[in-house]
Design an enzyme around this catalytic site. Structure first.
Site, PDB file in Angstrom:
ATOM      1  N   ASP A 123      -7.585  -3.838   3.834  1.00 54.32           N
ATOM      2  CA  ASP A 123      -7.988  -2.585   4.475  1.00 54.32           C
ATOM      3  C   ASP A 123      -7.950  -1.387   3.544  1.00 54.32           C
ATOM      4  O   ASP A 123      -8.674  -0.410   3.756  1.00 54.32           O
ATOM      5  CB  ASP A 123      -7.087  -2.311   5.679  1.00 54.32           C
ATOM      6  CG  ASP A 123      -5.638  -2.038   5.279  1.00 54.32           C
ATOM      7  OD1 ASP A 123      -5.109  -2.780   4.431  1.00 54.32           O
ATOM      8  OD2 ASP A 123      -5.035  -1.091   5.812  1.00 54.32           O
ATOM      9  N   ASP A 139      -0.601  -5.468   7.355  1.00 47.86           N
ATOM     10  CA  ASP A 139      -1.439  -6.664   7.293  1.00 47.86           C
ATOM     11  C   ASP A 139      -2.905  -6.248   7.254  1.00 47.86           C
ATOM     12  O   ASP A 139      -3.570  -6.125   8.280  1.00 47.86           O
ATOM     13  CB  ASP A 139      -1.150  -7.548   8.508  1.00 47.86           C
ATOM     14  CG  ASP A 139      -1.853  -8.894   8.442  1.00 47.86           C
ATOM     15  OD1 ASP A 139      -2.814  -9.027   7.657  1.00 47.86           O
ATOM     16  OD2 ASP A 139      -1.451  -9.814   9.179  1.00 47.86           O
ATOM     17  N   THR A 146      -0.798   1.061   6.552  1.00 52.92           N
ATOM     18  CA  THR A 146      -0.203   0.089   5.646  1.00 52.92           C
ATOM     19  C   THR A 146       0.189  -1.135   6.453  1.00 52.92           C
ATOM     20  O   THR A 146       0.495  -1.025   7.640  1.00 52.92           O
ATOM     21  CB  THR A 146       1.038   0.681   4.943  1.00 52.92           C
ATOM     22  OG1 THR A 146       1.578  -0.277   4.031  1.00 52.92           O
ATOM     23  CG2 THR A 146       2.112   1.082   5.929  1.00 52.92           C
ATOM     24  N   THR A 160       0.809  -1.217   0.000  1.00 53.19           N
ATOM     25  CA  THR A 160       0.000   0.000   0.000  1.00 53.19           C
ATOM     26  C   THR A 160       0.842   1.267   0.000  1.00 53.19           C
ATOM     27  O   THR A 160       1.849   1.345   0.697  1.00 53.19           O
ATOM     28  CB  THR A 160      -0.918   0.044   1.240  1.00 53.19           C
ATOM     29  OG1 THR A 160      -1.724  -1.124   1.287  1.00 53.19           O
ATOM     30  CG2 THR A 160      -1.837   1.255   1.202  1.00 53.19           C
ATOM     31  N   ARG A 163     -10.181 -11.606  -2.430  1.00 54.96           N
ATOM     32  CA  ARG A 163      -9.822 -10.991  -1.153  1.00 54.96           C
ATOM     33  C   ARG A 163      -9.736  -9.470  -1.270  1.00 54.96           C
ATOM     34  O   ARG A 163      -9.216  -8.930  -2.237  1.00 54.96           O
ATOM     35  CB  ARG A 163      -8.489 -11.546  -0.670  1.00 54.96           C
ATOM     36  CG  ARG A 163      -7.971 -10.919   0.637  1.00 54.96           C
ATOM     37  CD  ARG A 163      -6.965  -9.824   0.388  1.00 54.96           C
ATOM     38  NE  ARG A 163      -6.280  -9.408   1.618  1.00 54.96           N
ATOM     39  CZ  ARG A 163      -5.486  -8.355   1.706  1.00 54.96           C
ATOM     40  NH1 ARG A 163      -5.264  -7.605   0.629  1.00 54.96           N
ATOM     41  NH2 ARG A 163      -4.898  -8.042   2.852  1.00 54.96           N
ATOM     42  N   VAL A 164     -10.267  -8.776  -0.273  1.00 54.39           N
ATOM     43  CA  VAL A 164     -10.138  -7.329  -0.155  1.00 54.39           C
ATOM     44  C   VAL A 164      -9.582  -7.029   1.228  1.00 54.39           C
ATOM     45  O   VAL A 164     -10.081  -7.554   2.228  1.00 54.39           O
ATOM     46  CB  VAL A 164     -11.490  -6.612  -0.343  1.00 54.39           C
ATOM     47  CG1 VAL A 164     -11.350  -5.115  -0.064  1.00 54.39           C
ATOM     48  CG2 VAL A 164     -12.016  -6.838  -1.756  1.00 54.39           C
TER      49      VAL A 164
END
Length: 363
Positions: free
Chosen positions: A243, A264, A262, A212, A240-241
């Protein structure tokens, strides 16, 4: 031995507030060259076209440069070898938000997210439908894979699909590829937990595996915008999405400040760290401590979690905090185009909560 971690607040002040000549101002996650370029482009574009133009130009810069191969096309393929993109843009003036998630075959995720904000009454569009929306706006459909991502998938499969994101399935996902079948639930699983929750946070975040760019922009009128762009977790399960495209998780901004996260994403989105940091600043907490609190409340549940938060308040103060990363770098840019990169040490699983109760403040 006790360890102490310092959260830096190194920024030009006059009588405790930032010099207005330094505005606009931008803070971004990660200190690599591509992120620095994105930070500078964001502040330059803000001068030309305002905070949203600056935000989108900055995020788009990282998409085009494939920053650390964790933003934009040609990075973080899913199990099928496809790269999909996520992006979020927020305008604190009126709380306008646009986002896309699991966007297929469109390179310009941040611009499509801005399109969601400007041309729809929605907040978030996902998947193939988001791709169709992008095509309606005139964006070009193209393959986001590269020869490098294809080689990653090939190597991953020869190494028994390690790592992956499956659990409670057969064959054993820690030593075998799929296809998988779900295991029968035991009584304890039904009534308590499918797995030890600490196992859910073990996604290593580092320079080439963080997924990110998070950005906060403060314009010449002291109004904030914030956003993210990401190609997600490498070898994720398709669909999968994380945060990044979720308001309050990947980024957040209101009239009191902005924050971006940024790391996990599967864990971070459960705690809305960006929203939490901004609400802490709204209560008068300094950005460094707000970011620290956002990180430590995750560590209390997931000690192995790795990630970071950057924050900026309405007075121009900045702060950052991180966990279980060797070193975390972030950038700050000012009106004159100067980009300063800071590096901080991160809280560690073994000592982050036992000894350190609050961040050390400077300025």
């Amino acid at each position: 031995m006790r360890r102490f971690y310092i959260f830096l607040l190194l920024i030009p002040y006059i009588n405790g507030t930032i010099n207005d000549d330094s505005l606009p101002m931008v803070i971004t996650t990660w200190g690599s060259d591509g992120f620095k370029k994105a930070t500078k482009n964001a502040v330059d574009a803000t001068l030309l076209g305002g905070r949203m133009f600056g935000l989108v130009e900055g995020l788009s810069t990282c998409e085009a440069l494939q920053c650390d191969t964790t933003v934009g096309y040609g990075g973080s393929p899913d199990e099928n070898g496809e790269t999909c993109l996520d992006s979020l843009v927020i305008d604190a003036d009126g709380m306008r938000v646009g986002a896309v998630a699991n966007l297929h075959r469109i390179r310009d995720a941040a611009r499509v997210a801005w399109g969601v904000m400007n041309f729809t009454k929605h907040t978030l569009l996902v998947g193939e439908s988001a791709t169709q929306f992008a095509k309606t706006l005139g964006f070009k459909e193209e393959d986001l894979s590269t020869e490098e991502t294809k080689s990653w998938i090939s190597k991953w499969k020869t190494e028994k699909c390690q790592p992956n994101f499956w659990k409670n399935v057969s064959p054993d996902p820690s030593s075998s590829c799929g296809p998988y079948k779900t295991n029968p639930l035991t009584k304890s699983m039904r009534y308590y937990s499918l797995v030890n929750q600490s196992d859910e946070a073990g996604y290593l975040v580092e320079k080439t595996n963080h997924d990110t760019i998070g950005m906060v922009v403060r314009d010449t009128e002291n109004i904030f915008s914030a956003g993210t762009s990401s190609n997600g977790a490498r070898f994720k399960i398709p669909g999968r999405v994380g945060d990044s495209p979720i308001p309050g998780a990947g980024a957040y901004a209101n009239k009191f400040g902005g924050a971006a996260a940024t790391g996990d994403g599967d864990v971070m989105m459960r705690f809305l760290p960006s929203f939490f940091a901004v609400t802490q600043m709204e209560l008068g907490t300094k950005p460094s401590k707000a970011a620290y609190k956002a990180i430590t409340r995750i560590l209390k549940v997931f000690p192995k979690f790795s990630g970071a938060v950057v924050a900026m308040n309405v007075k121009g103060r900045i702060g950052a905090s991180c966990a279980n990363i060797n070193k975390f770098g972030y950038n700050v840019a000012f009106q004159n185009g100067t980009v300063v990169t800071y590096s901080i040490s991160c809280l560690k699983e073994v000592n982050s909560l036992k000894y350190l109760k609050e961040g050390i403040e400077f300025a």
